[in-house]
Write an enzyme that holds these catalytic residues in place. Structure first.
Site, short mmCIF file in Angstrom:
data_model
loop_
_atom_site.label_atom_id
_atom_site.label_comp_id
_atom_site.label_asym_id
_atom_site.label_seq_id
_atom_site.Cartn_x
_atom_site.Cartn_y
_atom_site.Cartn_z
N GLN A 1 -4.11 -1.59 9.80
CA GLN A 1 -4.18 -3.03 9.32
C GLN A 1 -5.07 -3.87 10.03
O GLN A 1 -4.57 -4.09 11.27
CB GLN A 1 -2.78 -3.36 8.93
CG GLN A 1 -2.77 -4.69 8.05
CD GLN A 1 -3.30 -4.66 6.70
OE1 GLN A 1 -3.47 -3.54 6.14
NE2 GLN A 1 -3.85 -5.72 6.31
N ASP B 1 -10.94 2.89 4.78
CA ASP B 1 -11.43 1.51 4.72
C ASP B 1 -13.20 1.06 4.74
O ASP B 1 -13.50 -0.04 4.40
CB ASP B 1 -10.95 0.60 6.12
CG ASP B 1 -9.68 -0.18 5.84
OD1 ASP B 1 -9.60 -0.58 4.74
OD2 ASP B 1 -8.92 -0.30 6.87
N LYS C 1 1.08 -1.22 -0.13
CA LYS C 1 0.12 -0.02 0.06
C LYS C 1 0.93 1.19 0.14
O LYS C 1 0.67 2.43 -0.71
CB LYS C 1 -0.72 0.15 1.30
CG LYS C 1 -2.31 -0.93 1.27
CD LYS C 1 -2.58 -1.26 2.38
CE LYS C 1 -3.84 -2.59 2.36
NZ LYS C 1 -4.29 -2.87 3.73
N1 GUN Z 1 -7.02 -6.89 6.66
C1 GUN Z 1 -7.07 -7.42 5.38
N2 GUN Z 1 -7.89 -6.79 4.46
C2 GUN Z 1 -7.90 -5.41 4.98
C3 GUN Z 1 -8.49 -4.11 4.74
O1 GUN Z 1 -9.08 -4.16 3.57
N3 GUN Z 1 -8.42 -3.16 5.56
C4 GUN Z 1 -7.57 -3.19 6.73
N4 GUN Z 1 -7.67 -2.31 7.51
N5 GUN Z 1 -7.14 -4.41 7.10
C5 GUN Z 1 -7.12 -5.57 6.21
#
Ligand code: GUN
Length: 292
Positions: free
Chosen positions: A96, A119, A52
């Site tokens: 995350q 998110d 990311k």
């Molecule tokens: N862990 C797995 N997928 C995601 C996501 O889309 N956002 C976040 N914050 N954590 C994740």
């Protein structure tokens, strides 16, 4: 052979669109900024966070990667989230998931400024999705799946979609998104307690597998010509590989692709789209916070 839905190529198309938007924001003196917070050292989470951060930099966005120790307390994490809430250079914040066990994830999500919740996990954004309010943020993975479906050119209006899994990250928001006015699919959500899953899946024009079980969807789940979107990323042992494991989806690709009309591979399907949608949400957050 079915049509292979190439998530990498479609993500590149999204980036080309975003680049124009980023350029026009920069002309106004604005650089969208994303903060990604990782607590602990789970190797898979670390890899996602790195990807990311890298994509932000490639697009010329402002990127902050905050890596906190696995022993971080709830109060410390909330304090860091609050700093990011106040930081004017940051328009999007992502913590995350999953965090270590001492962290109450839902309290952290509620601590986010909902305008920066790229998110789409904050209760206000979940409500906006249910209310068809476009100012909210939709979780990145469902948004990416929808874009993949649109790119395949199939007719979504009136289509029967079966979503496997009811998680807050994928299944539930996916169902809400697909039943929206203007998208207009008929959605069935199946989960671990559902009876006759193969039979229900065989009625689907589109199957979206987000159940977190390797190779769960097999040939007999798929109707001839159906579209199959595989959200799963499961590590399974593979003595033959250097790493000792390989990544497989929730779909048994070999079997399903014998009958599907179109199907996503793993990797290279949904994964690249999730990051593309995160970038898109960050740009949207920047525009909305700046009242553009
Ligand atoms: N862990 C797995 N997928 C995601 C996501 O889309 N956002 C976040 N914050 N954590 C994740």
């Amino acid at each position: 052979m079915p049509k292979l839905i190439d998530g990498r190529a479609i993500a590149q198309k999204v980036y080309a669109e975003l680049q124009d938007e980023i350029a026009s924001l920069k002309l106004r003196g604005l650089t969208p900024g994303l903060a990604v917070v990782l607590v602990g050292d789970d190797p898979a989470s670390r890899a996602y966070v790195r990807a990311k951060d890298k994509m932000c930099r490639e697009l010329g966005l402002h990127s902050v990667k905050l890596e906190l120790p696995a022993t971080t307390t709830q109060e410390e994490l909330l304090a860091r989230v609050n700093e990011l809430n106040r930081d004017e250079k940051i328009h999007g914040i992502l913590v995350q998931s999953p965090p270590p066990p001492q962290i109450d994830e839902s309290a952290i999500i509620r601590g986010l400024d909902p305008r920066k919740d790229v998110d789409g996990f904050h209760p206000l954004n979940v409500a906006k999705l249910a209310l068809d309010d476009d100012t909210g943020f939709v979780p990145c993975t469902p948004l990416g799946c929808l874009r993949l479906l649109r790119e395949t050119g199939i007719t979504l209006s009136g289509a029967n979609v079966v979503v496997l899994g009811r998680s807050m990250i994928v299944g539930k928001p996916m169902a809400l998104l697909l039943m929206r006015k203007g998208i207009d699919t008929t959605v069935t959500v199946v989960h671990s307690r559902t009876k006759n899953i193969p039979e229900i899946c065989r009625r689907a024009d589109v199957i979206i597998a987000a159940i977190g079980r390797p190779h769960f969807v097999r040939t007999e789940f798929v109707r001839e010509g159906a579209t199959v979107i595989d959200v799963g990323i499961n590590r399974i042992e593979d003595a033959g590989s250097e790493r000792g494991y390989k990544l497989v989806g929730d779909v048994e690709f070999e079997g399903a692709s014998k009958v599907a009309g179109a199907i996503t591979p793993v990797p290279g399907g949904v994964g690249p789209m999730t990051i593309a949608m995160l970038m898109s949400n960050t740009i949207k957050a920047c525009r909305q916070i700046s009242e553009l």
